[in-house]
Scaffold this motif. Structure first.
Motif, mmCIF file in Angstrom:
data_model
loop_
_atom_site.group_PDB
_atom_site.id
_atom_site.type_symbol
_atom_site.label_atom_id
_atom_site.label_comp_id
_atom_site.label_asym_id
_atom_site.label_seq_id
_atom_site.Cartn_x
_atom_site.Cartn_y
_atom_site.Cartn_z
ATOM 1 N N LEU A 21 1.869 3.167 2.383
ATOM 2 C CA LEU A 21 0.528 2.623 2.248
ATOM 3 C C LEU A 21 0.304 1.416 3.168
ATOM 4 O O LEU A 21 -0.727 1.303 3.827
ATOM 5 C CB LEU A 21 0.279 2.222 0.792
ATOM 6 C CG LEU A 21 0.317 3.354 -0.240
ATOM 7 C CD1 LEU A 21 0.227 2.791 -1.645
ATOM 8 C CD2 LEU A 21 -0.788 4.363 0.012
ATOM 9 N N ASN A 287 -5.188 6.929 -4.158
ATOM 10 C CA ASN A 287 -5.311 5.861 -5.150
ATOM 11 C C ASN A 287 -6.460 6.115 -6.123
ATOM 12 O O ASN A 287 -6.920 5.216 -6.808
ATOM 13 C CB ASN A 287 -5.515 4.506 -4.452
ATOM 14 C CG ASN A 287 -5.133 3.343 -5.342
ATOM 15 O OD1 ASN A 287 -4.031 3.296 -5.884
ATOM 16 N ND2 ASN A 287 -6.042 2.386 -5.520
ATOM 17 N N GLY A 317 0.146 2.129 -5.256
ATOM 18 C CA GLY A 317 -1.241 1.906 -4.849
ATOM 19 C C GLY A 317 -1.891 0.817 -5.672
ATOM 20 O O GLY A 317 -2.595 -0.056 -5.148
ATOM 21 N N LEU A 335 -6.283 1.571 1.194
ATOM 22 C CA LEU A 335 -6.151 2.456 0.024
ATOM 23 C C LEU A 335 -7.227 3.543 -0.062
ATOM 24 O O LEU A 335 -7.310 4.225 -1.069
ATOM 25 C CB LEU A 335 -6.204 1.615 -1.259
ATOM 26 C CG LEU A 335 -4.973 0.745 -1.524
ATOM 27 C CD1 LEU A 335 -5.258 -0.239 -2.650
ATOM 28 C CD2 LEU A 335 -3.759 1.607 -1.860
#
Length: 342
Positions: A21, A287, A317, A335
């Motif tokens: 991420l 997410n 997340g 995200l």
């Protein structure tokens, strides 16, 4: 402005998910990665899917240089996490992904995790990391305790309804299916392919799952009186995802109206049209959390279903979402990737 972060426990699933991420985050730079059992190895060796990234070599926690680090993600096992975090420099912001700081009552922690808490002063200052409901507290916190992935899924399905007083608090049943990555990366016989594939089984039956400590804490606080739900988790032969099917006593249309109002401005919570229900295949790798409300065939009863990815919205997340707030960055930064399909 770029912020420098460290990930402790980067050799586990949630640590690798954080790296994935943050690799696409415009304002955060990974400066240190620890993985005691893999120290000296590159992330490419441990996780070949990350070989395209220029990342620090894994080190022991003791060898991490915290000077210049703004925030630490702690993706360590519970019991280990509280010991490590209590020794970190006081200037650091910390997002803990373990269970060590989720429960406010030390007696509750000892009940559910089997040992006394070893960092009580830090436990007192920890903010519970369910972002959508503790946003202001998280933004000013030094230590944020990420939720359990099962607990987060159930709370997205139930918190608005408990707060609005539209369901019977003594008739809540949570039937939850969780993918195997929720059990971590360590070798366990029951997680071998031949033991897990082509089947599913319940576990922690009868109210012994540790995430119930969080549900007791949060639901009782919202209701202003004790709330104890029935909860049975099931391990399913999938890599990612949690699907919580919640049976409640209440009017489905009223419940759906409450959900729509609660989540209408939330960037990561999608309330489906009434009668539609979510699937883990539609949130994988994202997410997002999808929530649906369906009327039961019996008047006055409804089914609420929530789906999220246990490694993303249920853990890493959510941790990054909290870190964005703590660093005064836009909450959605890094995200907004779409789910993977098929």
């Amino acid at each position: 402005m770029n912020y420098k972060i460290a990930i402790l426990g980067a050799s586990g699933y949630t640590g690798a998910e954080l790296v994935r991420l943050i690799a696409g985050h415009p304002s955060i730079e990974i400066s240190a990665l620890s993985g005691n059992s893999k120290a000296g190895q590159s992330m490419a060796q441990v996780f070949p899917h990350l070989r395209h990234l220029d990342l620090p070599v894994l080190s022991t926690i003791e060898d991490v240089d915290f000077s210049g680090i703004d925030l630490v993600f702690c993706a360590l096992p519970h019991k280990t996490s509280q010991d490590v975090i209590s020794k970190l420099p006081k200037t650091l912001k910390i997002v803990d992904l373990s269970a060590d700081f989720r429960l406010r009552d030390p007696a509750a922690y000892e009940k559910w995790y089997g040992n006394p808490h070893a960092a009580l002063e830090m436990q007192k200052e920890a903010v519970y990391g369910l972002t959508e409901f503790y946003r202001d507290e998280i933004a000013s916190a030094r230590l944020v305790a990420g939720t359990g992935c099962n607990a987060a899924t159930a709370q997205f399905a139930l918190r608005p309804l408990i707060a609005a007083g539209v369901i019977d608090l003594d008739e809540i049943i949570i039937d939850l299916a969780c993918a195997v990555s929720g059990a971590g990366r360590s070798l366990k016989e029951n997680l071998l392919h031949a033991e897990l594939s082509e089947g599913a089984h319940a576990y922690a039956v009868g109210g012994t799952h540790r995430h119930l400590g969080e549900l007791d804490q949060e639901f009782s606080a919202i209701a202003g009186r004790p709330v104890e739900v029935q909860f049975t988790p099931h391990l399913i032969p999938a890599n990612r995802g949690i699907l919580a099917t919640v049976y409640v006593k209440g009017d489905a249309q009223t419940l759906h109206n409450v959900m729509k109002k609660q989540y209408e401005d939330e960037p990561f919570i999608e309330v489906l049209p009434i009668g539609e229900h979510p699937s883990i295949r539609h949130i994988r790798g994202s997410n997002f959390c999808h929530v649906g409300v369906v009327a039961d065939r019996r008047d006055g009863r409804a089914i609420v279903i929530a789906a999220l990815d246990n490694l993303t919205k249920g853990s890493s997340g959510q941790a990054l979402q909290n870190a964005n707030l703590m660093l005064n960055l836009p909450e959605t930064l890094g995200l907004t990737m779409a789910p993977l399909f098929p």
